[in-house]
Design an enzyme around this catalytic site. Structure first.
Site, PDB file in Angstrom:
ATOM      1  N   ASP A  63       0.807  -1.227   0.000  1.00 57.37           N
ATOM      2  CA  ASP A  63       0.000   0.000   0.000  1.00 57.37           C
ATOM      3  C   ASP A  63       0.840   1.278   0.000  1.00 57.37           C
ATOM      4  O   ASP A  63       0.421   2.318   0.519  1.00 57.37           O
ATOM      5  CB  ASP A  63      -0.964   0.019   1.199  1.00 57.37           C
ATOM      6  CG  ASP A  63      -1.892  -1.166   1.189  1.00 57.37           C
ATOM      7  OD1 ASP A  63      -2.225  -1.641   0.088  1.00 57.37           O
ATOM      8  OD2 ASP A  63      -2.284  -1.622   2.275  1.00 57.37           O
ATOM      9  N   LYS A  70       1.848   2.209  -5.145  1.00 61.37           N
ATOM     10  CA  LYS A  70       2.399   1.673  -6.396  1.00 61.37           C
ATOM     11  C   LYS A  70       1.500   2.003  -7.593  1.00 61.37           C
ATOM     12  O   LYS A  70       1.980   2.421  -8.646  1.00 61.37           O
ATOM     13  CB  LYS A  70       2.565   0.146  -6.279  1.00 61.37           C
ATOM     14  CG  LYS A  70       3.536  -0.269  -5.192  1.00 61.37           C
ATOM     15  CD  LYS A  70       3.565  -1.778  -4.988  1.00 61.37           C
ATOM     16  CE  LYS A  70       2.309  -2.352  -4.390  1.00 61.37           C
ATOM     17  NZ  LYS A  70       2.072  -2.017  -2.966  1.00 61.37           N
ATOM     18  N   GLN A 106       1.971  -5.960  -3.287  1.00 65.76           N
ATOM     19  CA  GLN A 106       2.424  -6.080  -1.889  1.00 65.76           C
ATOM     20  C   GLN A 106       3.727  -5.278  -1.711  1.00 65.76           C
ATOM     21  O   GLN A 106       3.900  -4.271  -2.373  1.00 65.76           O
ATOM     22  CB  GLN A 106       2.588  -7.559  -1.481  1.00 65.76           C
ATOM     23  CG  GLN A 106       1.267  -8.315  -1.370  1.00 65.76           C
ATOM     24  CD  GLN A 106       0.698  -8.769  -2.702  1.00 65.76           C
ATOM     25  OE1 GLN A 106       1.374  -9.440  -3.468  1.00 65.76           O
ATOM     26  NE2 GLN A 106      -0.539  -8.440  -3.000  1.00 65.76           N
ATOM     27  N   GLY A 165      -4.602  -4.081  -3.879  1.00 71.03           N
ATOM     28  CA  GLY A 165      -5.590  -3.032  -4.154  1.00 71.03           C
ATOM     29  C   GLY A 165      -4.786  -1.799  -4.510  1.00 71.03           C
ATOM     30  O   GLY A 165      -4.166  -1.194  -3.653  1.00 71.03           O
ATOM     31  N   HIS A 166      -4.719  -1.490  -5.780  1.00 71.38           N
ATOM     32  CA  HIS A 166      -3.884  -0.375  -6.256  1.00 71.38           C
ATOM     33  C   HIS A 166      -4.784   0.789  -6.678  1.00 71.38           C
ATOM     34  O   HIS A 166      -5.582   0.660  -7.605  1.00 71.38           O
ATOM     35  CB  HIS A 166      -3.000  -0.834  -7.423  1.00 71.38           C
ATOM     36  CG  HIS A 166      -1.981  -1.867  -7.008  1.00 71.38           C
ATOM     37  ND1 HIS A 166      -1.054  -2.384  -7.864  1.00 71.38           N
ATOM     38  CD2 HIS A 166      -1.752  -2.452  -5.803  1.00 71.38           C
ATOM     39  CE1 HIS A 166      -0.287  -3.245  -7.200  1.00 71.38           C
ATOM     40  NE2 HIS A 166      -0.708  -3.308  -5.956  1.00 71.38           N
TER      41      HIS A 166
HETATM   42  P1  GDP Z   1      -0.754   0.453  -3.574  1.00 71.62           P
HETATM   43  O1  GDP Z   1      -1.381  -0.824  -3.128  1.00 71.62           O
HETATM   44  O2  GDP Z   1       0.730   0.471  -3.333  1.00 71.62           O
HETATM   45  O3  GDP Z   1      -1.085   0.833  -4.984  1.00 71.62           O
HETATM   46  O4  GDP Z   1      -1.362   1.593  -2.620  1.00 71.62           O
HETATM   47  P2  GDP Z   1      -2.905   1.736  -2.177  1.00 71.62           P
HETATM   48  O5  GDP Z   1      -3.684   2.232  -3.326  1.00 71.62           O
HETATM   49  O6  GDP Z   1      -3.374   0.504  -1.506  1.00 71.62           O
HETATM   50  O7  GDP Z   1      -2.778   2.811  -1.028  1.00 71.62           O
HETATM   51  C1  GDP Z   1      -2.267   4.080  -1.250  1.00 71.62           C
HETATM   52  C2  GDP Z   1      -3.341   5.098  -0.839  1.00 71.62           C
HETATM   53  O8  GDP Z   1      -2.747   6.365  -0.697  1.00 71.62           O
HETATM   54  C3  GDP Z   1      -4.423   5.267  -1.883  1.00 71.62           C
HETATM   55  O9  GDP Z   1      -5.624   5.579  -1.236  1.00 71.62           O
HETATM   56  C4  GDP Z   1      -3.929   6.460  -2.707  1.00 71.62           C
HETATM   57  O10 GDP Z   1      -4.981   7.170  -3.329  1.00 71.62           O
HETATM   58  C5  GDP Z   1      -3.285   7.294  -1.640  1.00 71.62           C
HETATM   59  N1  GDP Z   1      -2.141   8.119  -2.052  1.00 71.62           N
HETATM   60  C6  GDP Z   1      -1.168   7.834  -2.948  1.00 71.62           C
HETATM   61  N2  GDP Z   1      -0.232   8.800  -2.953  1.00 71.62           N
HETATM   62  C7  GDP Z   1      -0.610   9.716  -2.045  1.00 71.62           C
HETATM   63  C8  GDP Z   1      -0.050  10.929  -1.568  1.00 71.62           C
HETATM   64  O11 GDP Z   1       1.016  11.378  -1.979  1.00 71.62           O
HETATM   65  N3  GDP Z   1      -0.755  11.615  -0.609  1.00 71.62           N
HETATM   66  C9  GDP Z   1      -1.935  11.149  -0.109  1.00 71.62           C
HETATM   67  N4  GDP Z   1      -2.526  11.874   0.829  1.00 71.62           N
HETATM   68  N5  GDP Z   1      -2.488  10.009  -0.531  1.00 71.62           N
HETATM   69  C10 GDP Z   1      -1.831   9.286  -1.475  1.00 71.62           C
HETATM   70  P1  IMO Z   2      -0.933  -4.078  -2.322  1.00 70.54           P
HETATM   71  O1  IMO Z   2      -0.469  -4.636  -3.645  1.00 70.54           O
HETATM   72  C1  IMO Z   2      -1.011  -4.600   2.024  1.00 70.54           C
HETATM   73  C2  IMO Z   2      -1.065  -8.740   3.521  1.00 70.54           C
HETATM   74  C3  IMO Z   2      -2.309  -9.203   4.239  1.00 70.54           C
HETATM   75  C4  IMO Z   2      -1.704 -10.220   5.195  1.00 70.54           C
HETATM   76  C5  IMO Z   2      -0.591 -10.850   4.362  1.00 70.54           C
HETATM   77  C6  IMO Z   2      -0.961 -12.158   3.689  1.00 70.54           C
HETATM   78  O2  IMO Z   2      -2.229  -3.352  -2.398  1.00 70.54           O
HETATM   79  O3  IMO Z   2       0.155  -3.328  -1.647  1.00 70.54           O
HETATM   80  P2  IMO Z   2      -2.482 -12.796   1.587  1.00 70.54           P
HETATM   81  O4  IMO Z   2      -3.931 -12.544   1.328  1.00 70.54           O
HETATM   82  O5  IMO Z   2      -1.566 -12.213   0.578  1.00 70.54           O
HETATM   83  O6  IMO Z   2      -2.171 -14.228   1.848  1.00 70.54           O
HETATM   84  O7  IMO Z   2      -2.194 -12.018   2.996  1.00 70.54           O
HETATM   85  O8  IMO Z   2      -0.259  -9.886   3.372  1.00 70.54           O
HETATM   86  N1  IMO Z   2      -1.291  -8.173   2.158  1.00 70.54           N
HETATM   87  C7  IMO Z   2      -1.225  -6.880   1.865  1.00 70.54           C
HETATM   88  N2  IMO Z   2      -1.039  -5.795   2.650  1.00 70.54           N
HETATM   89  N3  IMO Z   2      -1.121  -4.435   0.689  1.00 70.54           N
HETATM   90  C8  IMO Z   2      -1.282  -5.511  -0.126  1.00 70.54           C
HETATM   91  O9  IMO Z   2      -1.283  -5.415  -1.464  1.00 70.54           O
HETATM   92  C9  IMO Z   2      -1.389  -6.788   0.463  1.00 70.54           C
HETATM   93  N4  IMO Z   2      -1.577  -8.033  -0.026  1.00 70.54           N
HETATM   94  C10 IMO Z   2      -1.500  -8.862   1.024  1.00 70.54           C
HETATM   95  O10 IMO Z   2      -2.945  -8.153   4.908  1.00 70.54           O
HETATM   96  O11 IMO Z   2      -1.105  -9.560   6.274  1.00 70.54           O
HETATM   97 MG    MG Z   3      -2.899  -1.503  -1.860  1.00 66.25          MG
END
Ligand code: GDP
Ligand code: IMO
Ligand code: MG
Length: 422
Positions: A13, A16, A221, A40-41
């Site tokens: 998270d 990416k 991840q 979840g991107h």
């Molecule tokens: P990913 O899994 O690595 O793609 O990241 P996620 O989407 O799960 O989580 C990143 C969260 O931070 C999302 O809700 C984005 O919209 C938000 N986000 C990304 N960059 C920034 C930033 O620079 N500032 C803020 N406030 N939010 C951000």
């Molecule tokens: P993105 O790509 C954050 C965590 C789960 C759990 C562990 C194992 O959005 O960054 P799994 O379902 O993969 O067997 O769970 O990994 N986990 C993540 N945490 N971002 C993710 O993906 C994750 N994908 C799995 O919460 O601790």
């Molecule tokens: Mg994510």
């Protein structure tokens, strides 16, 4: 032409999806190499927000080819829901989203097994996303998996054999379940999947590279969740590290160019497992609220803490990171001071390397002045406040790699490149 990789350096998270979308115009192809719908991107642009789970984040920028590689595990039912939602919002996917025949399918019983194994672990549960990731990779490694390419050959037989095996295990675990709905949606997903191009993605990617095309690989991840190098056993079941892109797409190591390592200006983690810099106080709550730190898919509250440079250095080492990307800078805007963990205390002794086990280690912090400036409106690095530049310089000095991109908000536009001399 080289292949660049963008991957998370923390516990996922990091942001990416946002940065892959921003970088996509510079590449011909974007490819996912591991993980599945546990990801979840999030992407935001033109007032719209999208959350991608199995589809690469290069899908919104022009007509770029997006590939789901052999290292990915795919749930046809969830894929159908995700792809149909995008199609409904006017994005045509069928021609430019290619799926590796060697990607493994997540079966309905894999999801049940995920839940059953977690239940059996009781308090020691991993806190998985419940998407069947672990059981699917387990079947892959134990040579019992069902692959996308199998849909075209003897599929019913292969599915039935895998299901029967899973049902035996579930019986031995005394686990109650109902497959009816899951299975119905899954088979509808299989029919939908057939409309996409199943490819030998290793041939496709290497062919494109020999034509001089460029590829961006999108990690899911983060390094701290890697099956080998993460905080085992509280990890996911794939190789999230740089090398995962080689095995997950069929790219030779000598083809790798830049490795973009992405991290938040602080740190978060979802699910169970050690997290040395986790904050249990008001500051932790503040970071959670300001950063909207709730899972993109599950809505689960993310645990929050200060940046951990010991873990980051380790991730940079195993990934061979060449460029850093710092996200969510704006979330720390209001803090008077900001802490960074530079060492761990283990049994009273201070260490600056990432040990075998991080359970119970105590973080050693340095405290830096906060910038107390609204970063969300920044247009270029020339506008950065002095304290923000000092924070970046401190990180670069500690980590030994330049921070080339800084994110100051969730929108595509809120992304600043740094052109400072290396
Ligand atoms: P990913 O899994 O690595 O793609 O990241 P996620 O989407 O799960 O989580 C990143 C969260 O931070 C999302 O809700 C984005 O919209 C938000 N986000 C990304 N960059 C920034 C930033 O620079 N500032 C803020 N406030 N939010 C951000
Ligand atoms: P993105 O790509 C954050 C965590 C789960 C759990 C562990 C194992 O959005 O960054 P799994 O379902 O993969 O067997 O769970 O990994 N986990 C993540 N945490 N971002 C993710 O993906 C994750 N994908 C799995 O919460 O601790
Ligand atoms: Mg994510």
């Amino acid at each position: 032409m080289k292949v660049d990789i963008l991957l998370g350096l923390q516990w996922g998270d990091e942001g990416k999806g946002k940065v892959v979308d921003v970088l996509t115009p510079r590449y011909d192809v974007v490819a996912r190499f591991q993980g599945g719908p546990n990801a979840g991107h999030t992407l935001e642009f033109e007032g719209q927000k999208y959350v991608l789970r199995s589809i690469p984040s290069g899908i919104f920028q022009g007509d770029k080819v997006n590939i789901i590689g052999n290292g990915v595990v795919l749930d046809p039912a969830l894929f159908k829901a995700e792809a149909e939602a995008l199609e409904a919002s006017g994005h045509n996917l069928k021609e430019r989203l290619h799926i590796s025949k060697k990607a493994h399918l997540i079966l309905p019983t894999h999801r049940i097994l995920d839940a059953a194994y977690e239940a059996a672990k009781g308090d020691a549960k991993v806190g998985t996303t419940g998407k069947g990731i672990g059981p699917t990779y387990t079947d892959k490694i134990s040579r019992n998996g069902v692959r996308v390419g199998d849909i075209l050959h003897d599929f019913d037989k292969k599915y039935a054999a895998a299901k029967a095996r899973h049902e035996q295990i579930l019986k031995s675990l005394n686990y109650e379940y109902d497959l009816t709905e899951l299975e119905k949606a899954w088979f509808e997903g299989i029919e939908y999947l057939k409309q996409f191009r199943f490819v030998d993605s290793e041939h496709e990617i290497n062919g494109l590279l020999s034509e001089g095309k460029s590829v961006l690989c999108e990690g899911a991840q983060g390094t701290m969740l890697d099956i080998d190098f993460g905080s085992y056993p509280f990890v996911t079941s794939s190789n999230t590290v740089c090398a995962g892109a080689c095995t997950g797409l069929g790219i030779a190591p000598n083809k790798i160019g830049e490795v973009y390592g992405i991290f938040k200006a602080y740190c978060t983690r979802v699910g169970a497992g050690p997290f040395p810099t986790e904050l249990f106080d008001k500051t932790g709550d503040q970071i959670c609220t300001l950063g909207h730190e709730f899972g993109s898919v599950t809505g689960r509250k993310r645990r929050c803490g200060w940046i951990d440079l010991v873990a980051l250095k380790y991730a940079i080492m195993v990934d061979g990171v060449t460029k850093l990307i710092m996200m969510k800078s704006d979330v720390l805007d209001s803090f008077e001071t900001i802490k960074a963990c530079v060492a761990y205390k283990v049994n009273g002794e201070e260490i600056d390397y990432f040990p075998f086990d991080i359970e119970g280690v105590e973080p050693v912090y340095v405290e830096l002045p906060g910038w107390q400036t609204d970063m969300t409106k920044m247009q270029s690095e020339d506008e950065f406040p002095e304290e923000f530049n000092a924070y970046l310089s401190f990180l670069e000095e500690q980590l030994g790699v330049p921070v080339k991109i800084v994110s100051v908000g969730p929108d595509r536009e809120q992304t600043i490149e740094r052109y400072t001399e290396e």
